[in-house]
Design a protein around this motif. Structure first.
Motif, PDB file in Angstrom:
ATOM      1  N   TYR A  64     -14.831  29.959  19.301  1.00 45.22           N
ATOM      2  CA  TYR A  64     -15.117  30.602  20.519  1.00 45.22           C
ATOM      3  C   TYR A  64     -16.449  30.046  21.112  1.00 45.22           C
ATOM      4  N   THR A  65     -16.680  28.525  20.581  1.00 43.48           N
ATOM      5  CA  THR A  65     -17.699  27.657  21.242  1.00 43.48           C
ATOM      6  C   THR A  65     -17.243  27.098  22.556  1.00 43.48           C
ATOM      7  N   ALA A  66     -18.225  26.479  23.323  1.00 47.68           N
ATOM      8  CA  ALA A  66     -17.708  26.130  24.579  1.00 47.68           C
ATOM      9  C   ALA A  66     -16.685  25.138  24.612  1.00 47.68           C
ATOM     10  N   GLY A  67     -16.850  23.956  23.906  1.00 48.78           N
ATOM     11  CA  GLY A  67     -15.692  23.183  23.394  1.00 48.78           C
ATOM     12  C   GLY A  67     -14.426  23.641  23.239  1.00 48.78           C
ATOM     13  N   ASP A  68     -14.321  24.739  22.329  1.00 46.42           N
ATOM     14  CA  ASP A  68     -12.989  25.283  21.998  1.00 46.42           C
ATOM     15  C   ASP A  68     -12.397  25.853  23.091  1.00 46.42           C
ATOM     16  N   VAL A  69     -13.236  26.878  23.727  1.00 45.44           N
ATOM     17  CA  VAL A  69     -12.942  27.659  24.710  1.00 45.44           C
ATOM     18  C   VAL A  69     -12.171  26.943  26.142  1.00 45.44           C
ATOM     19  N   LYS A  70     -13.099  25.757  26.250  1.00 43.79           N
ATOM     20  CA  LYS A  70     -12.756  24.815  27.392  1.00 43.79           C
ATOM     21  C   LYS A  70     -11.151  24.213  27.141  1.00 43.79           C
ATOM     22  N   LEU A  71     -11.195  23.732  25.959  1.00 44.48           N
ATOM     23  CA  LEU A  71      -9.755  23.256  25.542  1.00 44.48           C
ATOM     24  C   LEU A  71      -8.547  24.199  25.557  1.00 44.48           C
ATOM     25  N   LEU A  72      -8.799  25.424  25.619  1.00 37.84           N
ATOM     26  CA  LEU A  72      -7.968  26.486  25.871  1.00 37.84           C
ATOM     27  C   LEU A  72      -7.608  27.066  27.317  1.00 37.84           C
ATOM     28  N   GLY A  73      -8.622  26.268  28.027  1.00 35.82           N
ATOM     29  CA  GLY A  73      -8.425  26.651  29.629  1.00 35.82           C
ATOM     30  C   GLY A  73      -9.011  27.667  29.937  1.00 35.82           C
ATOM     31  N   CYS A  74      -9.934  28.468  29.168  1.00 39.70           N
ATOM     32  CA  CYS A  74     -10.575  29.872  29.408  1.00 39.70           C
ATOM     33  C   CYS A  74     -11.705  29.620  30.447  1.00 39.70           C
ATOM     34  N   VAL A  75     -12.301  28.531  30.409  1.00 41.04           N
ATOM     35  CA  VAL A  75     -13.395  28.202  31.104  1.00 41.04           C
ATOM     36  C   VAL A  75     -13.231  26.924  31.840  1.00 41.04           C
ATOM     37  N   ASP A  76     -13.739  26.708  32.987  1.00 42.43           N
ATOM     38  CA  ASP A  76     -13.434  25.566  34.135  1.00 42.43           C
ATOM     39  C   ASP A  76     -14.435  24.419  33.862  1.00 42.43           C
ATOM     40  N   GLU A  77     -15.665  24.692  33.244  1.00 52.03           N
ATOM     41  CA  GLU A  77     -16.409  23.708  33.079  1.00 52.03           C
ATOM     42  C   GLU A  77     -17.536  24.056  32.187  1.00 52.03           C
ATOM     43  N   VAL A  78     -18.040  23.339  31.073  1.00 56.23           N
ATOM     44  CA  VAL A  78     -18.852  23.532  30.293  1.00 56.23           C
ATOM     45  C   VAL A  78     -20.497  22.755  30.798  1.00 56.23           C
ATOM     46  N   LEU A  79     -21.380  23.375  31.043  1.00 57.76           N
ATOM     47  CA  LEU A  79     -22.714  22.815  31.507  1.00 57.76           C
ATOM     48  C   LEU A  79     -23.494  22.620  30.324  1.00 57.76           C
ATOM     49  N   PRO A  80     -23.987  21.278  30.243  1.00 55.70           N
ATOM     50  CA  PRO A  80     -25.155  20.947  29.168  1.00 55.70           C
ATOM     51  C   PRO A  80     -26.170  21.488  29.392  1.00 55.70           C
ATOM     52  N   GLU A  81     -26.943  21.688  28.214  1.00 54.41           N
ATOM     53  CA  GLU A  81     -28.150  22.335  28.112  1.00 54.41           C
ATOM     54  C   GLU A  81     -29.175  21.258  27.725  1.00 54.41           C
ATOM     55  N   PRO A  82     -30.540  21.484  28.001  1.00 58.77           N
ATOM     56  CA  PRO A  82     -31.689  20.821  27.242  1.00 58.77           C
ATOM     57  C   PRO A  82     -31.558  20.755  25.931  1.00 58.77           C
ATOM     58  N   TRP A  83     -32.144  19.622  25.340  1.00 58.80           N
ATOM     59  CA  TRP A  83     -32.177  19.671  23.869  1.00 58.80           C
ATOM     60  C   TRP A  83     -32.567  20.728  23.084  1.00 58.80           C
ATOM     61  N   GLY A  84     -31.806  21.325  22.148  1.00 59.35           N
ATOM     62  CA  GLY A  84     -32.107  22.454  21.504  1.00 59.35           C
ATOM     63  C   GLY A  84     -31.812  23.899  22.097  1.00 59.35           C
ATOM     64  N   GLY A  85     -31.335  23.704  23.268  1.00 59.18           N
ATOM     65  CA  GLY A  85     -30.885  25.047  23.987  1.00 59.18           C
ATOM     66  C   GLY A  85     -31.878  25.307  25.204  1.00 59.18           C
ATOM     67  N   THR A  86     -31.559  26.008  26.085  1.00 58.17           N
ATOM     68  CA  THR A  86     -32.040  26.550  27.473  1.00 58.17           C
ATOM     69  C   THR A  86     -33.410  27.035  27.183  1.00 58.17           C
ATOM     70  N   GLN A  87     -33.650  27.656  26.008  1.00 56.10           N
ATOM     71  CA  GLN A  87     -34.896  28.156  25.682  1.00 56.10           C
ATOM     72  C   GLN A  87     -36.031  27.316  25.510  1.00 56.10           C
ATOM     73  N   ASN A  88     -35.673  25.958  25.482  1.00 50.65           N
ATOM     74  CA  ASN A  88     -36.819  24.795  25.138  1.00 50.65           C
ATOM     75  C   ASN A  88     -36.938  24.352  26.560  1.00 50.65           C
ATOM     76  N   ASP A  89     -36.381  24.436  27.599  1.00 53.10           N
ATOM     77  CA  ASP A  89     -36.601  24.016  28.960  1.00 53.10           C
ATOM     78  C   ASP A  89     -35.876  25.026  29.930  1.00 53.10           C
ATOM     79  N   PRO A  90     -36.232  26.054  30.071  1.00 51.57           N
ATOM     80  CA  PRO A  90     -35.463  27.044  31.170  1.00 51.57           C
ATOM     81  C   PRO A  90     -35.439  26.163  32.415  1.00 51.57           C
ATOM     82  N   GLU A  91     -36.412  25.592  33.084  1.00 49.87           N
ATOM     83  CA  GLU A  91     -36.551  24.994  34.431  1.00 49.87           C
ATOM     84  C   GLU A  91     -35.322  23.767  34.448  1.00 49.87           C
TER      85      GLU A  91
END
Length: 285
Positions: free
Chosen positions: A215-242
């Motif tokens: 169910y991770t973004a990469g796996d779900v993208k391969l199944l075609g369930c999402v159209d695009e995976v958006l990269p996050e700041p290193w360590g997650g969005t909580q580290n650099d929300p802006e």
């Protein structure tokens, strides 16, 4: 010799297996400081004017809908609310909407359709609320109705999974022309804890379940369930929300511009075709 072998066996048993990447991403998706849907809405949209109530039962505190502007263009935005404090989380059922929440969201979508406004939805929820009252008021029907109506909305729709995208609770807001997913988000039919309880009768096997669910973004993208995976700041969005907000804003603008350029009949046909072909697989003898 026997003592040496016994010691080596004990040592090998003491070394724990590496944590599956899927579980690492699950913990990031659930990070308490990760920006919630309303954080994205507040950062990316202006002039937000909330719509309350489903005109049938009540106003769900776990779902927020309203008119807003996206770079000056009038749009409709919808997102679930989780809350930061314990009091807020209890009041909002930890972000899991009741039937009236989904009916309020559908009411907002139909308003958007009436006035020709694109619809943006944002999700971070473990699933729809499973309480007895929710079932009595038609939780399954409310979700099913959203699936049907979103599939034929005559306006562009863009859904973004910012954290957890759990089961039908998330899908009821995600039958969209474009489904985007943040890099460390998860999108699953069931939580790993519930899956482990069913498959192994042991919720402690949640890490094993997380890896199996794919169910991770990469796996779900391969199944075609999402159209695009958006990269996050290193360590997650909580580290650099802006920085995360800037990236999401850019991708939403691009996707909206693309959808705006399509004739309505083409838009609806592409949406239909996409969901008819999601997660197909074939086996051979």
């Amino acid at each position: 010799m026997a003592e040496h072998e016994t010691g080596r066996t004990a040592h090998s048993q003491a070394v724990s297996a590496p944590t599956p990447e899927a579980w690492i991403k699950t913990e990031l998706a659930r990070h308490p400081q990760r920006p919630y849907p309303m954080d994205f809405i507040a950062a990316l949209f202006t002039d937000f004017s909330e719509i309350h109530g489903d005109r049938a039962f009540g106003d769900d505190a776990a779902m927020s809908c309203g008119m807003a502007r996206f770079h000056g263009e009038p749009v409709m935005v919808i997102g679930n609310l989780k809350g930061r404090t314990l009091k807020e989380r209890v009041a909002r059922k930890f972000g899991s909407p009741d039937p009236e929440g989904y009916r309020k969201a559908l009411r907002a979508m139909k308003i958007a359709e009436k006035f020709g406004r694109p619809v943006f939805t944002f999700m971070d929820l473990a699933g729809a609320y499973p309480g007895i009252g929710a079932e009595e008021r038609g939780q399954a029907e409310a979700i099913a109705r959203n699936l049907l109506e979103m599939s034929r909305l005559r306006v562009p729709t863009i859904a973004t999974i910012t954290g957890e995208g759990g089961s039908g609770g998330a899908l009821a807001l995600a039958v969209a022309d474009r489904v985007l997913m943040l890099e460390n988000a998860i999108y699953s039919v069931i939580s790993p804890e519930a899956c482990a309880s069913i498959m192994w009768k042991d919720a402690s096997k949640k890490q094993q379940a997380a890896a199996a669910l794919k169910y991770t973004a990469g796996d779900v993208k391969l199944l075609g369930c999402v159209d695009e995976v958006l990269p996050e700041p290193w360590g997650g969005t909580q580290n650099d929300p802006e920085a995360a907000m800037v990236l999401v804003d850019e991708r939403l603008r691009d996707h909206l511009a693309t959808l705006r350029g399509l004739p309505l009949d083409t838009l609806l046909e592409q949406r239909y075709t996409k969901f008819r072909n999601i997660a197909q697989f074939y086996t051979t003898a």
